[in-house]
Write a protein that holds these residues in place. Sequence first.
Motif, PDB file in Angstrom:
ATOM      1  N   ASN A  96       0.853  -1.177   0.000  1.00 52.41           N
ATOM      2  CA  ASN A  96       0.000   0.000   0.000  1.00 52.41           C
ATOM      3  C   ASN A  96       0.894   1.233   0.000  1.00 52.41           C
ATOM      4  N   ARG A  97       0.346   2.381   0.405  1.00 55.60           N
ATOM      5  CA  ARG A  97       1.126   3.623   0.478  1.00 55.60           C
ATOM      6  C   ARG A  97       1.091   4.181   1.899  1.00 55.60           C
ATOM      7  N   LEU A  98       1.088   3.295   2.874  1.00 57.23           N
ATOM      8  CA  LEU A  98       1.062   3.717   4.267  1.00 57.23           C
ATOM      9  C   LEU A  98       2.399   4.366   4.633  1.00 57.23           C
ATOM     10  N   SER A  99       2.344   5.415   5.426  1.00 58.15           N
ATOM     11  CA  SER A  99       3.559   6.153   5.776  1.00 58.15           C
ATOM     12  C   SER A  99       3.601   6.363   7.291  1.00 58.15           C
ATOM     13  N   GLY A 100       4.628   7.075   7.723  1.00 61.78           N
ATOM     14  CA  GLY A 100       4.759   7.363   9.148  1.00 61.78           C
ATOM     15  C   GLY A 100       5.378   6.203   9.913  1.00 61.78           C
ATOM     16  N   LEU A 101       5.089   6.155  11.202  1.00 63.49           N
ATOM     17  CA  LEU A 101       5.716   5.204  12.105  1.00 63.49           C
ATOM     18  C   LEU A 101       4.877   3.935  12.259  1.00 63.49           C
ATOM     19  N   ILE A 102       5.536   2.848  12.627  1.00 61.97           N
ATOM     20  CA  ILE A 102       4.832   1.636  13.053  1.00 61.97           C
ATOM     21  C   ILE A 102       4.467   1.834  14.525  1.00 61.97           C
ATOM     22  N   PRO A 103       3.170   1.838  14.879  1.00 65.25           N
ATOM     23  CA  PRO A 103       2.792   2.136  16.269  1.00 65.25           C
ATOM     24  C   PRO A 103       3.278   1.068  17.244  1.00 65.25           C
ATOM     25  N   SER A 104       3.883   1.517  18.322  1.00 61.61           N
ATOM     26  CA  SER A 104       4.368   0.578  19.335  1.00 61.61           C
ATOM     27  C   SER A 104       3.223  -0.124  20.055  1.00 61.61           C
ATOM     28  N   GLU A 105       1.996   0.452  19.954  1.00 61.57           N
ATOM     29  CA  GLU A 105       0.848  -0.163  20.620  1.00 61.57           C
ATOM     30  C   GLU A 105       0.539  -1.550  20.072  1.00 61.57           C
ATOM     31  N   LEU A 106       1.060  -1.886  18.887  1.00 61.23           N
ATOM     32  CA  LEU A 106       0.817  -3.220  18.333  1.00 61.23           C
ATOM     33  C   LEU A 106       1.440  -4.312  19.195  1.00 61.23           C
ATOM     34  N   SER A 107       2.390  -3.937  20.034  1.00 59.75           N
ATOM     35  CA  SER A 107       3.035  -4.942  20.878  1.00 59.75           C
ATOM     36  C   SER A 107       2.073  -5.520  21.909  1.00 59.75           C
ATOM     37  N   ILE A 108       0.939  -4.838  22.140  1.00 53.55           N
ATOM     38  CA  ILE A 108      -0.047  -5.341  23.098  1.00 53.55           C
ATOM     39  C   ILE A 108      -0.799  -6.535  22.526  1.00 53.55           C
ATOM     40  N   CYS A 109      -0.962  -6.556  21.204  1.00 58.84           N
ATOM     41  CA  CYS A 109      -1.734  -7.618  20.552  1.00 58.84           C
ATOM     42  C   CYS A 109      -0.906  -8.898  20.452  1.00 58.84           C
ATOM     43  N   PRO A 110      -1.546 -10.053  20.541  1.00 55.78           N
ATOM     44  CA  PRO A 110      -0.820 -11.341  20.412  1.00 55.78           C
ATOM     45  C   PRO A 110      -0.582 -11.703  18.952  1.00 55.78           C
ATOM     46  N   ILE A 111       0.011 -10.787  18.174  1.00 53.15           N
ATOM     47  CA  ILE A 111       0.174 -10.984  16.736  1.00 53.15           C
ATOM     48  C   ILE A 111       1.245 -12.039  16.480  1.00 53.15           C
ATOM     49  N   ILE A 112       0.931 -12.973  15.593  1.00 57.72           N
ATOM     50  CA  ILE A 112       1.925 -13.959  15.180  1.00 57.72           C
ATOM     51  C   ILE A 112       2.299 -13.782  13.712  1.00 57.72           C
ATOM     52  N   PHE A 113       1.548 -12.897  12.997  1.00 56.79           N
ATOM     53  CA  PHE A 113       1.885 -12.609  11.589  1.00 56.79           C
ATOM     54  C   PHE A 113       1.600 -11.134  11.333  1.00 56.79           C
ATOM     55  N   LEU A 114       2.635 -10.370  10.902  1.00 59.19           N
ATOM     56  CA  LEU A 114       2.497  -8.953  10.629  1.00 59.19           C
ATOM     57  C   LEU A 114       3.275  -8.632   9.356  1.00 59.19           C
ATOM     58  N   ASP A 115       2.539  -8.318   8.286  1.00 63.08           N
ATOM     59  CA  ASP A 115       3.169  -8.028   6.990  1.00 63.08           C
ATOM     60  C   ASP A 115       2.915  -6.567   6.643  1.00 63.08           C
ATOM     61  N   LEU A 116       3.962  -5.750   6.727  1.00 63.27           N
ATOM     62  CA  LEU A 116       3.898  -4.328   6.399  1.00 63.27           C
ATOM     63  C   LEU A 116       4.797  -3.996   5.223  1.00 63.27           C
ATOM     64  N   SER A 117       5.117  -4.985   4.420  1.00 67.06           N
ATOM     65  CA  SER A 117       6.105  -4.813   3.357  1.00 67.06           C
ATOM     66  C   SER A 117       5.596  -3.899   2.246  1.00 67.06           C
ATOM     67  N   PHE A 118       6.562  -3.239   1.573  1.00 63.95           N
ATOM     68  CA  PHE A 118       6.343  -2.409   0.392  1.00 63.95           C
ATOM     69  C   PHE A 118       5.297  -1.325   0.665  1.00 63.95           C
ATOM     70  N   ASN A 119       5.600  -0.520   1.681  1.00 68.35           N
ATOM     71  CA  ASN A 119       4.872   0.698   1.967  1.00 68.35           C
ATOM     72  C   ASN A 119       5.876   1.844   1.991  1.00 68.35           C
ATOM     73  N   GLN A 120       5.560   2.913   2.697  1.00 70.09           N
ATOM     74  CA  GLN A 120       6.448   4.069   2.794  1.00 70.09           C
ATOM     75  C   GLN A 120       6.695   4.417   4.260  1.00 70.09           C
ATOM     76  N   LEU A 121       6.836   3.390   5.071  1.00 70.69           N
ATOM     77  CA  LEU A 121       7.036   3.581   6.505  1.00 70.69           C
ATOM     78  C   LEU A 121       8.437   4.109   6.787  1.00 70.69           C
TER      79      LEU A 121
END
Length: 815
Positions: free
Chosen positions: A236-261
Amino acid sequence: CFVLFCFEFRDFHGNHLSGKIPPELVRLDSLWHFDVSDNEFVGNFPLLPDEWEFNYLDISNNSKLAIPDENVCDSMWVCTRTNTKLSICPKCGAFIFGTFVESSATSLDFSNRNMSGTIPNDLHYLSSLSIIDLSNNRLFGTVPDGLLALSNTLSTLDVSNNLDLVVSQTLCSFVTDCRNTSTSVVNCPKCGAMFFGEYLTSETTNINHSNQGLSGTIPSQLGVFTSLTSIDLSRNRLSGLIPSELSICPIIFLDLSFNQLTDYIPNLFTVITPRAEILQLNVAGNSELLVPWEICEDIANCSYTSNQNFMDCSKCGITIFDRWISADETEIDVRGSFLSGTVPFDILQMNNLHSIKLAYNNFSGNYPTWLKKSNGAQNKQSDLSIDVSYNPYLTIDEYACNIITSCSHTEAVDCVECGANIMGVWVVPEDNVFDLSYSNIVGLIPSDILTLTSYEFIFDGNNVFLNDDMYTEVLCDAILSCENTLISPSLCDKCSFAFLGNWYGDSDTEIDPVIALKSGNIPSEIGFMVDITKFEIIQINELFGTIPSQLGFMTSLTEITINGTALSGTLPTSLGNLNMLQILEIQNIYLMSGSIPSQLGFINSIQQIIFSNIPLSYIIPEELFFISSTLNDLIISNTSISGTIPTIIGVLTSLTYLDLNQNEMGGTIPSQLGKLVTLGDLYIKNMQFSGSIPSEIRLLIALSYFDVSYLSLSGEVPSEIGELNNLLLLNLQNNLLVGYLPCELALLTPNVLFYIDSNNVMLSDEQSAIEICTTIDSCLDTWIIPIICSKCLGSGSTSITPSDSVTESATHSSA
């Protein structure tokens, strides 16, 4: 109309009566029974004194009759289905969303009715309600907190799917369903919020919005969805920072590839609650995202990021020379790639490299030598081949020299064993002497050669000179021989220099910035005047000889004007050394010959080039188009230049004026002219061009003057010319154009000058003939003349029809 009598009993129900109820009718002292139900009365029921009482008062089923206050309401026996202003009373009800609801109602179902508006604030007065369903409407505002009063009776409160409706935090636990509303309460078992066009609840486990054109930032509120285990926001074209609040979630798969982070990846692997599984994180393709070394080993893929720690990460790499190089590559080969700038520091961190080939580029600065600080650095690089040859501005110091395999033709000024690049010539010293004699060197001898201590130099037979600065005397002592150079008349104790009868440089520090030469020859010593900014030879001057190549030494020049002299010879190629030159104007010199120097393409500051009335020949060099970012005016007219217009002309995106008039050029008009969107004047005439007028001419939205007359252009006049709203001159005369003139030409401004003489063109019908003819200033020797044109026929006759004109045109053609 009512007649007033003192009756005690009045019954008017069901008579279709209308209008307002007269106050006098209900204020009779002996009146105890009053029934006006089932009529069409309007307005307010008359106000009654506080002590007034009825045994029976019925005003029901008068939908437009209003009960104004509580005193009247208390007197009513029946007021159902009236427009009572009291929302609820024990014996009445109320109109809610256009429907009357009895006060004893237990269920209120208004779902799926496409209703709008707000929920009544006193809805809780319907104290018998156990079900309220307002879902799937367009309600807005806030759900009244007063509904909490129904907590003992209400079992269902559904306000879902009202996107603009807000549920307060106070009421959230009481609402049965508030999905798809504007509620800001997202941490609620039955609620949620809208993200990326999808309604999420605390039970949502998976988000997949890959390749959906999303922009903006990743919302930090995602961290409250404590059931999330998988998030895919890749491509996508998502920009800015990766929010640290995601660490609260029990995520086992996180794909943020090919954006503008951007910025650093937060440590998502340290969570508030222990993870059941390891996080699979993909951040590849975010070129400005930095991967901290603490989490590098835990990331599944961080290719094409700004990871600086790939030495210790077998799955990573780095972006060098605008391409991704993985950590396991063994060779980098970018020879002859027109690269410039400094050699990236990170290139030496790649452990698996065996070959680095950077030759034939324009690298500058110092070659990175961080390895000199590492223990065992040379052992680490012992099998590494590094070729940086033919980078004339790249400096190789003594440390870099130890690890570089080949540095020929660089600025290896401290590496005398290999040689040195002195003024563009690579030379190896012999007996502590650098012999550069007769090497076609031109220009100022740099003071950098003084770093080669204990060495001497031979410059015989080169057009070199010394500047008047603090290093002049020291440089002069280091020069062993300077025969047949420009050094002899320069400023040192052994030499002297006079120009036009005045001493220059040794004692004088200020020089008139404009040179107006009167007569004679231009002396070659002019090259010593390096502070001059404007060189002007005006038309009245009587100068002979040639333009000396030393003119290219005057590196402060911003303007050269030579107009109307008896100079001969060719234009010196040394003009390409004038990096500050903005205007080059050479006109009316009829004894000059040769070609346009290709070296002019290396002047990055030039804005105007004029060559007019000079017998220059050959072709326009393509190097002239290297100055695409600054050139505004290009005039090459009345010369012997031949060839075609190069298609590379499309790179001159700053060009506003182009005149190619009366040369010996030919070919076709390239479509790439359409890329010159800032062009205001275009003159291509009196030459051997053929083919059609390219339709891309419509892209020249700034074009005011368009002259392609006296060529051999064929085909039809393109209709796209009608789109040129700023056109003031359109000259197409004396070509081989055929066919009907397009009706779009009538769209041209009334002030445009339009010449179409001597072409085989005609008008298609009488209406377009009138419209187009008004825009034409001259159409002699065309097929337009037999049409209705008072300017051409003189009589203003309209007896010849368009079909007749076509027939007559055919007759002329056969004749």
